[in-house]
Design a protein around this motif. Structure first.
Motif, short mmCIF file in Angstrom:
data_model
loop_
_atom_site.label_atom_id
_atom_site.label_comp_id
_atom_site.label_asym_id
_atom_site.label_seq_id
_atom_site.Cartn_x
_atom_site.Cartn_y
_atom_site.Cartn_z
N MET A 210 47.84 86.92 70.87
CA MET A 210 48.69 88.12 71.72
C MET A 210 48.66 87.56 73.00
SD MET A 210 46.97 91.33 69.81
CE MET A 210 46.55 91.24 68.08
N ALA A 211 49.94 87.67 73.63
CA ALA A 211 50.19 87.49 75.06
C ALA A 211 50.11 88.71 76.05
CB ALA A 211 51.55 86.72 75.39
N THR A 212 50.40 89.85 75.42
CA THR A 212 50.42 91.18 75.96
C THR A 212 48.93 91.67 76.47
OG1 THR A 212 52.41 91.61 74.89
CG2 THR A 212 51.47 93.50 76.10
N GLN A 213 48.94 92.24 77.55
CA GLN A 213 47.40 92.90 77.85
C GLN A 213 47.27 94.11 76.60
OE1 GLN A 213 46.38 90.84 79.98
NE2 GLN A 213 45.08 92.33 80.83
N PRO A 214 45.82 93.97 76.35
CA PRO A 214 45.52 94.72 75.15
C PRO A 214 45.91 96.23 75.21
CG PRO A 214 43.82 93.25 75.81
CD PRO A 214 44.77 93.05 76.85
N GLU A 215 45.55 96.75 76.56
CA GLU A 215 46.22 98.35 76.79
C GLU A 215 47.34 98.80 76.53
OE1 GLU A 215 46.19 96.55 80.98
OE2 GLU A 215 44.68 96.21 79.20
N ALA A 216 48.18 97.64 76.54
CA ALA A 216 49.78 98.22 76.37
C ALA A 216 49.98 97.82 75.00
CB ALA A 216 50.54 96.98 77.15
N LEU A 217 49.31 97.38 73.92
CA LEU A 217 49.75 97.34 72.56
C LEU A 217 49.39 98.47 71.73
CD1 LEU A 217 47.97 93.80 72.23
CD2 LEU A 217 50.48 94.41 72.35
N SER A 218 50.51 98.79 70.78
CA SER A 218 50.19 100.00 69.89
C SER A 218 49.56 99.60 68.74
CB SER A 218 51.79 100.19 69.38
OG SER A 218 52.11 99.16 68.75
N LEU A 219 49.19 100.60 68.15
CA LEU A 219 48.25 100.35 66.88
C LEU A 219 48.98 99.42 65.95
CD1 LEU A 219 47.03 103.80 66.18
CD2 LEU A 219 45.80 102.17 67.18
N GLU A 220 50.25 99.68 65.84
CA GLU A 220 51.02 98.70 64.85
C GLU A 220 51.00 97.01 65.37
OE1 GLU A 220 52.22 101.47 66.03
OE2 GLU A 220 51.90 102.81 64.68
N ALA A 221 51.13 97.14 66.63
CA ALA A 221 51.03 95.82 67.24
C ALA A 221 49.88 94.95 67.07
CB ALA A 221 51.51 95.60 68.69
N LEU A 222 48.77 95.81 67.23
CA LEU A 222 47.32 95.18 67.05
C LEU A 222 47.05 94.85 65.62
CD1 LEU A 222 45.42 97.85 69.04
CD2 LEU A 222 45.68 95.49 69.60
N LEU A 223 47.67 95.80 64.50
CA LEU A 223 47.35 95.45 63.20
C LEU A 223 48.29 94.04 62.62
CD1 LEU A 223 45.90 96.07 60.68
CD2 LEU A 223 47.55 97.76 60.26
N ALA A 224 49.40 93.86 63.34
CA ALA A 224 50.42 92.97 62.95
C ALA A 224 49.91 91.60 63.40
CB ALA A 224 51.68 93.23 63.59
N ALA A 225 48.87 91.50 64.39
CA ALA A 225 48.11 90.31 64.49
C ALA A 225 47.29 89.78 63.32
CB ALA A 225 47.39 90.55 65.85
N VAL A 226 47.31 90.61 62.55
CA VAL A 226 46.39 90.31 61.38
C VAL A 226 47.03 90.77 59.90
CG1 VAL A 226 44.02 90.59 60.40
CG2 VAL A 226 44.36 91.33 62.71
N PRO A 227 48.01 89.63 59.69
CA PRO A 227 48.75 90.08 58.66
C PRO A 227 48.29 90.06 57.11
CG PRO A 227 49.48 87.87 59.63
CD PRO A 227 48.37 88.66 60.39
N PHE A 228 47.17 89.34 56.92
CA PHE A 228 45.97 89.47 56.00
C PHE A 228 45.69 90.88 55.60
CE2 PHE A 228 42.07 89.16 53.71
CZ PHE A 228 42.53 88.93 52.48
N ALA A 229 45.04 91.47 56.76
CA ALA A 229 44.78 93.04 56.57
C ALA A 229 45.93 93.93 56.17
CB ALA A 229 44.12 93.38 57.97
N VAL A 230 47.22 93.63 56.89
CA VAL A 230 48.49 94.27 56.58
C VAL A 230 48.56 94.22 54.98
CG1 VAL A 230 50.83 94.61 56.98
CG2 VAL A 230 49.39 94.19 58.74
N ASP A 231 48.49 93.15 54.28
CA ASP A 231 48.89 92.81 53.04
C ASP A 231 47.83 93.64 51.95
OD1 ASP A 231 50.99 91.42 53.66
OD2 ASP A 231 49.88 89.37 53.12
N LEU A 232 46.51 93.60 52.65
CA LEU A 232 45.91 94.59 51.97
C LEU A 232 45.76 96.09 51.82
CD1 LEU A 232 42.22 92.76 52.15
CD2 LEU A 232 44.02 92.52 50.14
N GLY A 233 46.54 96.44 52.73
CA GLY A 233 46.77 97.81 53.15
C GLY A 233 45.88 98.69 54.20
#
Length: 149
Positions: A1-24
């Motif tokens: 993730m190149a963006t500063q952490p404080e600028a990321l949305s919940l969706e963007a943070l979770l998208a960095a972990v696609p396995f977790a997204v796949d599990l729900g």
């Protein structure tokens, strides 16, 4: 993730972990002082007897822990789990598991977080403590609001 952490949305943070997204896994709150996430019970995530698999619970805890660690990193740094320990206290046979993560230690080399896992009844189902390595970002600056080092 190149963006500063404080600028990321919940969706963007979770998208960095696609396995977790796949599990729900879903993030419901995220900041340097804590992360909240959830995972709904599903038959596809169960073992014998309709019990939510420990690996699914550990994925929920690891994801929330990694996000919490990431939100406490110095500018330009990344993180990776180097140690994780989970205690299971009771089986989850339905509903939604809630994860509540908080940093225990934020240092220059490691971030240690603890995640409590709760069932729908509000009872503690498990607890994970994990250590995240701080990779890069050696300028010594921290994300605003992060715990001390």
């Amino acid at each position: 993730m190149a963006t500063q952490p404080e600028a990321l949305s919940l969706e963007a943070l979770l998208a960095a972990v696609p396995f977790a997204v796949d599990l729900g896994v879903a993030l419901t709150e995220a900041g340097p002082d804590g992360v909240r996430a959830s995972l709904p019970w599903s038959t596809r995530l169960c073992t014998v007897g309709g019990v939510l698999h420990g690996g699914a619970l550990m994925t929920l805890a690891d994801t929330a822990g990694a996000v919490c660690a990431f939100l406490n990193l110095p500018a330009g740094a990344a993180t990776s789990t180097v140690e994780s320990k989970t205690n299971f206290f009771r089986a989850v046979r339905g509903g939604t598991v809630r994860a509540e993560t908080r940093p225990l230690h934020v240092g220059r080399s490691f971030v240690v977080v603890q995640t409590d896992l709760y069932g729908d009844d509000g009872r503690l189902a498990g607890q994970t403590t994990q250590t995240q390595a701080v990779l890069g970002g050696g300028d010594g600056s921290r994300v605003p609001g992060s715990a001390g080092g």
